[in-house]
Write a protein that holds these residues in place. Structure first.
Motif, PDB file in Angstrom:
ATOM      1  N   ARG A  21       0.827  -1.210   0.000  1.00  0.00           N
ATOM      2  CA  ARG A  21       0.000   0.000   0.000  1.00  0.00           C
ATOM      3  C   ARG A  21       0.860   1.258   0.000  1.00  0.00           C
ATOM      4  O   ARG A  21       0.551   2.237  -0.686  1.00  0.00           O
ATOM      5  CB  ARG A  21      -0.922  -0.006   1.220  1.00  0.00           C
ATOM      6  CG  ARG A  21      -1.997  -1.092   1.172  1.00  0.00           C
ATOM      7  CD  ARG A  21      -2.835  -1.081   2.433  1.00  0.00           C
ATOM      8  NE  ARG A  21      -3.814  -2.153   2.432  1.00  0.00           N
ATOM      9  CZ  ARG A  21      -4.629  -2.403   3.454  1.00  0.00           C
ATOM     10  NH1 ARG A  21      -4.577  -1.646   4.543  1.00  0.00           N
ATOM     11  NH2 ARG A  21      -5.490  -3.398   3.387  1.00  0.00           N
ATOM     12  N   TRP A  22       1.936   1.228   0.775  1.00  0.00           N
ATOM     13  CA  TRP A  22       2.808   2.403   0.825  1.00  0.00           C
ATOM     14  C   TRP A  22       3.460   2.664  -0.524  1.00  0.00           C
ATOM     15  O   TRP A  22       3.512   3.801  -0.990  1.00  0.00           O
ATOM     16  CB  TRP A  22       3.885   2.208   1.889  1.00  0.00           C
ATOM     17  CG  TRP A  22       3.367   2.228   3.295  1.00  0.00           C
ATOM     18  CD1 TRP A  22       2.123   2.603   3.707  1.00  0.00           C
ATOM     19  CD2 TRP A  22       4.075   1.847   4.475  1.00  0.00           C
ATOM     20  NE1 TRP A  22       2.010   2.479   5.067  1.00  0.00           N
ATOM     21  CE2 TRP A  22       3.189   2.022   5.567  1.00  0.00           C
ATOM     22  CE3 TRP A  22       5.354   1.369   4.720  1.00  0.00           C
ATOM     23  CZ2 TRP A  22       3.565   1.747   6.880  1.00  0.00           C
ATOM     24  CZ3 TRP A  22       5.730   1.097   6.025  1.00  0.00           C
ATOM     25  CH2 TRP A  22       4.845   1.283   7.095  1.00  0.00           C
ATOM     26  N   VAL A  23       3.974   1.608  -1.146  1.00  0.00           N
ATOM     27  CA  VAL A  23       4.647   1.768  -2.437  1.00  0.00           C
ATOM     28  C   VAL A  23       3.665   2.267  -3.494  1.00  0.00           C
ATOM     29  O   VAL A  23       4.000   3.117  -4.327  1.00  0.00           O
ATOM     30  CB  VAL A  23       5.300   0.441  -2.874  1.00  0.00           C
ATOM     31  CG1 VAL A  23       5.804   0.532  -4.313  1.00  0.00           C
ATOM     32  CG2 VAL A  23       6.452   0.088  -1.941  1.00  0.00           C
ATOM     33  N   GLU A  24       2.436   1.764  -3.443  1.00  0.00           N
ATOM     34  CA  GLU A  24       1.426   2.221  -4.402  1.00  0.00           C
ATOM     35  C   GLU A  24       1.085   3.695  -4.205  1.00  0.00           C
ATOM     36  O   GLU A  24       0.709   4.388  -5.156  1.00  0.00           O
ATOM     37  CB  GLU A  24       0.161   1.369  -4.260  1.00  0.00           C
ATOM     38  CG  GLU A  24       0.325  -0.067  -4.751  1.00  0.00           C
ATOM     39  CD  GLU A  24      -0.885  -0.930  -4.423  1.00  0.00           C
ATOM     40  OE1 GLU A  24      -1.780  -0.444  -3.679  1.00  0.00           O
ATOM     41  OE2 GLU A  24      -0.938  -2.084  -4.893  1.00  0.00           O
ATOM     42  N   ALA A  25       1.231   4.181  -2.973  1.00  0.00           N
ATOM     43  CA  ALA A  25       0.884   5.575  -2.675  1.00  0.00           C
ATOM     44  C   ALA A  25       2.021   6.550  -2.971  1.00  0.00           C
ATOM     45  O   ALA A  25       1.791   7.764  -3.034  1.00  0.00           O
ATOM     46  CB  ALA A  25       0.475   5.701  -1.208  1.00  0.00           C
ATOM     47  N   LEU A  26       3.235   6.043  -3.163  1.00  0.00           N
ATOM     48  CA  LEU A  26       4.385   6.933  -3.337  1.00  0.00           C
ATOM     49  C   LEU A  26       4.277   7.847  -4.562  1.00  0.00           C
ATOM     50  O   LEU A  26       4.544   9.054  -4.450  1.00  0.00           O
ATOM     51  CB  LEU A  26       5.674   6.108  -3.411  1.00  0.00           C
ATOM     52  CG  LEU A  26       6.117   5.422  -2.112  1.00  0.00           C
ATOM     53  CD1 LEU A  26       7.374   4.597  -2.353  1.00  0.00           C
ATOM     54  CD2 LEU A  26       6.350   6.437  -1.004  1.00  0.00           C
ATOM     55  N   PRO A  27       3.904   7.335  -5.744  1.00  0.00           N
ATOM     56  CA  PRO A  27       3.836   8.235  -6.907  1.00  0.00           C
ATOM     57  C   PRO A  27       2.867   9.393  -6.703  1.00  0.00           C
ATOM     58  O   PRO A  27       3.179  10.540  -7.036  1.00  0.00           O
ATOM     59  CB  PRO A  27       3.383   7.307  -8.040  1.00  0.00           C
ATOM     60  CG  PRO A  27       3.808   5.942  -7.607  1.00  0.00           C
ATOM     61  CD  PRO A  27       3.626   5.933  -6.124  1.00  0.00           C
ATOM     62  N   GLY A  28       1.696   9.092  -6.150  1.00  0.00           N
ATOM     63  CA  GLY A  28       0.706  10.136  -5.939  1.00  0.00           C
ATOM     64  C   GLY A  28       1.152  11.178  -4.930  1.00  0.00           C
ATOM     65  O   GLY A  28       0.717  12.330  -4.977  1.00  0.00           O
ATOM     66  N   ALA A  29       2.036  10.762  -4.007  1.00  0.00           N
ATOM     67  CA  ALA A  29       2.539  11.698  -3.001  1.00  0.00           C
ATOM     68  C   ALA A  29       3.780  12.439  -3.477  1.00  0.00           C
ATOM     69  O   ALA A  29       4.301  13.298  -2.765  1.00  0.00           O
ATOM     70  CB  ALA A  29       2.858  10.946  -1.709  1.00  0.00           C
ATOM     71  N   GLY A  30       4.251  12.098  -4.678  1.00  0.00           N
ATOM     72  CA  GLY A  30       5.428  12.768  -5.214  1.00  0.00           C
ATOM     73  C   GLY A  30       6.721  12.401  -4.520  1.00  0.00           C
ATOM     74  O   GLY A  30       7.675  13.186  -4.505  1.00  0.00           O
ATOM     75  N   VAL A  31       6.779  11.193  -3.945  1.00  0.00           N
ATOM     76  CA  VAL A  31       7.975  10.756  -3.229  1.00  0.00           C
ATOM     77  C   VAL A  31       8.903  10.014  -4.195  1.00  0.00           C
ATOM     78  O   VAL A  31       8.497   9.014  -4.797  1.00  0.00           O
ATOM     79  CB  VAL A  31       7.605   9.826  -2.056  1.00  0.00           C
ATOM     80  CG1 VAL A  31       8.866   9.328  -1.353  1.00  0.00           C
ATOM     81  CG2 VAL A  31       6.697  10.554  -1.074  1.00  0.00           C
ATOM     82  N   PRO A  32      10.139  10.484  -4.372  1.00  0.00           N
ATOM     83  CA  PRO A  32      11.076   9.763  -5.252  1.00  0.00           C
ATOM     84  C   PRO A  32      11.339   8.356  -4.712  1.00  0.00           C
ATOM     85  O   PRO A  32      11.524   8.174  -3.505  1.00  0.00           O
ATOM     86  CB  PRO A  32      12.350  10.619  -5.193  1.00  0.00           C
ATOM     87  CG  PRO A  32      11.901  11.960  -4.691  1.00  0.00           C
ATOM     88  CD  PRO A  32      10.739  11.690  -3.789  1.00  0.00           C
ATOM     89  N   HIS A  33      11.365   7.373  -5.593  1.00  0.00           N
ATOM     90  CA  HIS A  33      11.598   5.996  -5.157  1.00  0.00           C
ATOM     91  C   HIS A  33      11.979   5.141  -6.352  1.00  0.00           C
ATOM     92  O   HIS A  33      11.768   5.522  -7.502  1.00  0.00           O
ATOM     93  CB  HIS A  33      10.341   5.424  -4.494  1.00  0.00           C
ATOM     94  CG  HIS A  33       9.180   5.274  -5.431  1.00  0.00           C
ATOM     95  ND1 HIS A  33       8.432   6.352  -5.862  1.00  0.00           N
ATOM     96  CD2 HIS A  33       8.646   4.174  -6.041  1.00  0.00           C
ATOM     97  CE1 HIS A  33       7.484   5.935  -6.683  1.00  0.00           C
ATOM     98  NE2 HIS A  33       7.598   4.624  -6.818  1.00  0.00           N
ATOM     99  N   HIS A  34      12.551   3.981  -6.035  1.00  0.00           N
ATOM    100  CA  HIS A  34      12.856   2.994  -7.067  1.00  0.00           C
ATOM    101  C   HIS A  34      11.709   1.995  -7.140  1.00  0.00           C
ATOM    102  O   HIS A  34      11.172   1.590  -6.101  1.00  0.00           O
ATOM    103  CB  HIS A  34      14.156   2.253  -6.745  1.00  0.00           C
ATOM    104  CG  HIS A  34      15.366   3.125  -6.763  1.00  0.00           C
ATOM    105  ND1 HIS A  34      15.888   3.648  -7.923  1.00  0.00           N
ATOM    106  CD2 HIS A  34      16.165   3.577  -5.758  1.00  0.00           C
ATOM    107  CE1 HIS A  34      16.956   4.375  -7.638  1.00  0.00           C
ATOM    108  NE2 HIS A  34      17.137   4.360  -6.336  1.00  0.00           N
ATOM    109  N   PRO A  35      11.322   1.569  -8.322  1.00  0.00           N
ATOM    110  CA  PRO A  35      10.283   0.539  -8.431  1.00  0.00           C
ATOM    111  C   PRO A  35      10.692  -0.717  -7.654  1.00  0.00           C
ATOM    112  O   PRO A  35      11.834  -1.159  -7.722  1.00  0.00           O
ATOM    113  CB  PRO A  35      10.216   0.265  -9.939  1.00  0.00           C
ATOM    114  CG  PRO A  35      10.739   1.520 -10.573  1.00  0.00           C
ATOM    115  CD  PRO A  35      11.791   2.041  -9.634  1.00  0.00           C
ATOM    116  N   GLY A  36       9.749  -1.257  -6.899  1.00  0.00           N
ATOM    117  CA  GLY A  36      10.035  -2.466  -6.138  1.00  0.00           C
ATOM    118  C   GLY A  36      10.914  -2.247  -4.928  1.00  0.00           C
ATOM    119  O   GLY A  36      11.523  -3.203  -4.423  1.00  0.00           O
TER     120      GLY A  36
END
Length: 202
Positions: A21-36
């Motif tokens: 759930r957190w990873v799915e929410a990252l793009p919408g929150a504008g948080v830089p991250h690596h896939p997976g």
């Protein structure tokens, strides 16, 4: 650091649900991250993990993740450890580092803890129940302050009872319980990092 703060009390299945759930929410929150991205992939050190496994850390994903998160927490860990795996891992990891092993029932508990804090010995407080001695509160809170007459940023001390104990930054505290499903009150849970180390049959 949400994983460090919130994941460790839960079982592997619930951790995976939260992380997804957190990873799915990252793009919408504008948080830089690596896939997976995962806590172990982001915070872990493969070389250190292998050393831990040599010392008895179970090789399952839950145990590895728990160990990584413990090393990045500002709170001392309390392992829910009915099978004794965390206990063995800590004993093996620090067996050559003057590990102090204590129980709450020890008559010399505070004296031994004072020595460990003074000299920076790693300490294992094992077999605790659902309540912790209030005398441990300064240790759990890492309540240090400059020694009397010293300016900030110099030697630190901790007050245990009526004694000011010089605080060695190498001191570490690990707590384990054999209870499989303990119910810690909020005033206990906020003082430690609860870590679910229990094996679950698949």
């Amino acid at each position: 650091m949400g994983a460090v703060a919130y994941l460790t009390p839960f079982t592997d299945r619930y951790r995976r649900q939260l992380l997804r759930r957190w990873v799915e929410a990252l793009p919408g929150a504008g948080v830089p991250h690596h896939p997976g991205c995962t806590p172990v992939g982001t915070l872990g050190d493969p070389v250190l993990t292998r050393l831990w496994q040599v010392d008895g850390l179970p090789r399952d994903a839950l145990s590895t993740e728990s160990a990584v998160l413990v090393t990045h927490s500002r709170r001392w860990p309390l392992f829910i450890d009915p099978q004794g795996q965390a206990n063995r891992w800590i004993r093996n990891t620090y067996k050559n580092s003057d590990l102090t092993v204590l129980k709450l029932s020890d008559g010399h508990l505070m004296r031994s803890l004072e020595t460990a804090i003074r000299y920076g010995f790693p300490t294992l407080l094992e077999c605790v129940g659902e309540e912790l001695d209030p005398a441990l509160d300064p240790v759990l809170a890492r309540a240090t302050f400059p020694a009397p007459g010293q300016s900030s940023g110099t030697a630190l001390v901790m007050k245990l009872g009526d004694t000011l104990v010089p605080y060695n930054a190498n001191f570490k505290l690990f707590i384990t319980t054999k209870l499989a499903n303990p119910h810690y009150l909020p005033e206990v849970a906020i003082k430690v990092l609860l870590v679910n180390f229990a094996l679950v049959a698949r």
